[in-house]
Design a protein around this motif. Structure first.
Motif, PDB file in Angstrom:
ATOM      1  N   PRO A  81      -2.090  -2.117 -42.785  1.00 30.33           N
ATOM      2  CA  PRO A  81      -1.907  -3.356 -42.012  1.00 30.33           C
ATOM      3  C   PRO A  81      -2.458  -4.560 -42.764  1.00 30.33           C
ATOM      4  O   PRO A  81      -3.618  -4.572 -43.169  1.00 30.33           O
ATOM      5  N   SER A  82      -1.625  -5.555 -42.972  1.00 29.22           N
ATOM      6  CA  SER A  82      -2.086  -6.776 -43.643  1.00 29.22           C
ATOM      7  C   SER A  82      -2.570  -7.795 -42.633  1.00 29.22           C
ATOM      8  O   SER A  82      -3.214  -8.776 -42.992  1.00 29.22           O
ATOM      9  N   SER A  83      -2.231  -7.581 -41.354  1.00 29.53           N
ATOM     10  CA  SER A  83      -2.624  -8.538 -40.328  1.00 29.53           C
ATOM     11  C   SER A  83      -2.658  -7.868 -38.966  1.00 29.53           C
ATOM     12  O   SER A  83      -2.099  -6.776 -38.767  1.00 29.53           O
ATOM     13  N   TYR A  84      -3.334  -8.544 -38.021  1.00 23.91           N
ATOM     14  CA  TYR A  84      -3.436  -8.065 -36.652  1.00 23.91           C
ATOM     15  C   TYR A  84      -3.110  -9.221 -35.710  1.00 23.91           C
ATOM     16  O   TYR A  84      -3.098 -10.386 -36.120  1.00 23.91           O
ATOM     17  N   LYS A  85      -2.872  -8.910 -34.448  1.00 24.56           N
ATOM     18  CA  LYS A  85      -2.562  -9.927 -33.445  1.00 24.56           C
ATOM     19  C   LYS A  85      -3.797 -10.164 -32.578  1.00 24.56           C
ATOM     20  O   LYS A  85      -4.296  -9.247 -31.931  1.00 24.56           O
ATOM     21  N   LYS A  86      -4.241 -11.405 -32.568  1.00 24.28           N
ATOM     22  CA  LYS A  86      -5.438 -11.781 -31.811  1.00 24.28           C
ATOM     23  C   LYS A  86      -5.054 -12.442 -30.493  1.00 24.28           C
ATOM     24  O   LYS A  86      -4.266 -13.369 -30.449  1.00 24.28           O
ATOM     25  N   HIS A  87      -5.622 -11.953 -29.412  1.00 22.37           N
ATOM     26  CA  HIS A  87      -5.455 -12.489 -28.059  1.00 22.37           C
ATOM     27  C   HIS A  87      -6.076 -13.889 -28.001  1.00 22.37           C
ATOM     28  O   HIS A  87      -7.262 -14.069 -28.268  1.00 22.37           O
ATOM     29  N   LEU A  88      -5.273 -14.905 -27.668  1.00 19.38           N
ATOM     30  CA  LEU A  88      -5.793 -16.267 -27.531  1.00 19.38           C
ATOM     31  C   LEU A  88      -6.167 -16.563 -26.081  1.00 19.38           C
ATOM     32  O   LEU A  88      -5.738 -15.862 -25.162  1.00 19.38           O
ATOM     33  N   SER A  89      -6.929 -17.629 -25.895  1.00 20.42           N
ATOM     34  CA  SER A  89      -7.587 -17.853 -24.610  1.00 20.42           C
ATOM     35  C   SER A  89      -6.915 -18.907 -23.733  1.00 20.42           C
ATOM     36  O   SER A  89      -7.566 -19.575 -22.945  1.00 20.42           O
ATOM     37  N   VAL A  90      -5.607 -19.064 -23.882  1.00 21.42           N
ATOM     38  CA  VAL A  90      -4.814 -19.895 -22.975  1.00 21.42           C
ATOM     39  C   VAL A  90      -3.748 -18.986 -22.389  1.00 21.42           C
ATOM     40  O   VAL A  90      -2.879 -18.499 -23.116  1.00 21.42           O
ATOM     41  N   ILE A  91      -3.824 -18.728 -21.092  1.00 23.75           N
ATOM     42  CA  ILE A  91      -3.012 -17.680 -20.468  1.00 23.75           C
ATOM     43  C   ILE A  91      -2.201 -18.264 -19.318  1.00 23.75           C
ATOM     44  O   ILE A  91      -2.725 -19.045 -18.514  1.00 23.75           O
ATOM     45  N   GLY A  92      -0.939 -17.888 -19.240  1.00 29.55           N
ATOM     46  CA  GLY A  92      -0.068 -18.360 -18.173  1.00 29.55           C
ATOM     47  C   GLY A  92       0.235 -17.274 -17.156  1.00 29.55           C
ATOM     48  O   GLY A  92       0.493 -16.119 -17.530  1.00 29.55           O
ATOM     49  N   PHE A  93       0.178 -17.625 -15.877  1.00 28.88           N
ATOM     50  CA  PHE A  93       0.500 -16.704 -14.784  1.00 28.88           C
ATOM     51  C   PHE A  93       1.524 -17.363 -13.869  1.00 28.88           C
ATOM     52  O   PHE A  93       1.460 -18.580 -13.657  1.00 28.88           O
TER      53      PHE A  93
END
Length: 264
Positions: free
Chosen positions: A186-198
């Motif tokens: 893996p050259s990269s990963y996906k990071k959870h960001l802190s702006v969330i829509g509901f």
């Protein structure tokens, strides 16, 4: 989406586990972290020509409430028993009779929130609602990160399917490569960001669901939504950002703001 049906809620607590009283720490000039989160959120909505009066900080702390009142920042007081920020903003919908159909959660340790990120969440939420109508849906954007940042426990990593639906979240670097080879490293990963829509039904459904097993194990609040089979979409965000979880994060943010350098 009728943008008049939107509300932006910023959950904030005083006794954060990794960095004590971080919301009230002075981050830049004389401005505290929570003040900067609110002001940048206000600017982001103004840039998008969205009514900025629909932004509220949600907290259980009288100390934070007094601080915000002195700054004329709208604040909604909540009960103290919440396990996470999603539960906190859910209470506000009912307690303060907020009738918005669409809710953006800007977490209270996200001082670099931008109009492009909020626009991405809103557009993705619109697309999901077109497909799923009134079904519960959530949007949580991701950022591409390298192995060093992925190794941090405070960074939540996500795995999605080909369509961008979130399959799992973890504090461990995922996906895990069992047998590394040149084409599988893996050259990269996906990071959870802190702006969330509901959408409203997702937030209500979440708040009525018990804390889940994987949520407790990983200490990631949206694992509850995954276990409840709520559709979570994770679009890629080209905007660099990070939330402040540790003292190291705080010092890095101060350096960026005080030297006007770019976010790494």
């Amino acid at each position: 989406m009728d943008r008049k049906e939107l509300v932006v809620l910023i959950p904030c607590r005083l006794n954060s586990r990794r960095l004590s009283k971080k919301a009230l720490r002075v981050l830049s000039g004389d401005k505290t972290l929570i003040q900067m989160v609110y002001e940048n959120t206000y600017k982001a909505l103004s840039d998008l020509r969205i009514d900025s009066s629909s932004i509220f900080v949600c907290t259980d702390s009288l100390e934070i409430q007094r601080h915000l009142n002195n700054l004329n920042i709208p604040c909604l007081l909540t009960s103290e028993g919440h396990k996470n920020g999603t539960e906190r903003i859910s209470e506000c919908l009912d307690r303060y009779e907020i009738n918005a159909k669409f809710i953006i959660d800007v977490q209270g340790d996200e001082p670099f929130v931008s109009s492009s990120m909020i626009k991405l969440v809103l557009n993705s939420l619109e697309e999901l609602m077109d497909k799923h109508k009134s079904d519960p849906v959530i949007v949580v954007p991701h950022q591409i990160i390298g192995e060093d940042e992925a190794s941090r426990e405070s960074t939540v990593k996500i795995v999605t399917d080909k369509e961008g639906r979130v399959l799992y979240m973890s504090r461990y670097p995922i996906p895990y490569i069992h047998k590394p080879s040149p084409d599988l490293v893996p050259s990269s990963y996906k990071k959870h960001l802190s702006v969330i829509g509901f959408n409203r039904s997702a937030l209500i459904y979440y708040s009525q669901s018990p804390q889940s097993h994987l949520e407790k194990l990983e200490d990631i609040e949206l694992m509850r939504a995954i276990e409840a089979d709520i559709h979570i979409l994770s679009p890629y965000s080209p905007t660099s950002t990070f939330s402040i979880d540790t003292l190291e994060d705080f010092e890095m943010a101060k350096t960026i703001l005080n030297t006007e350098s770019s976010i790494p």
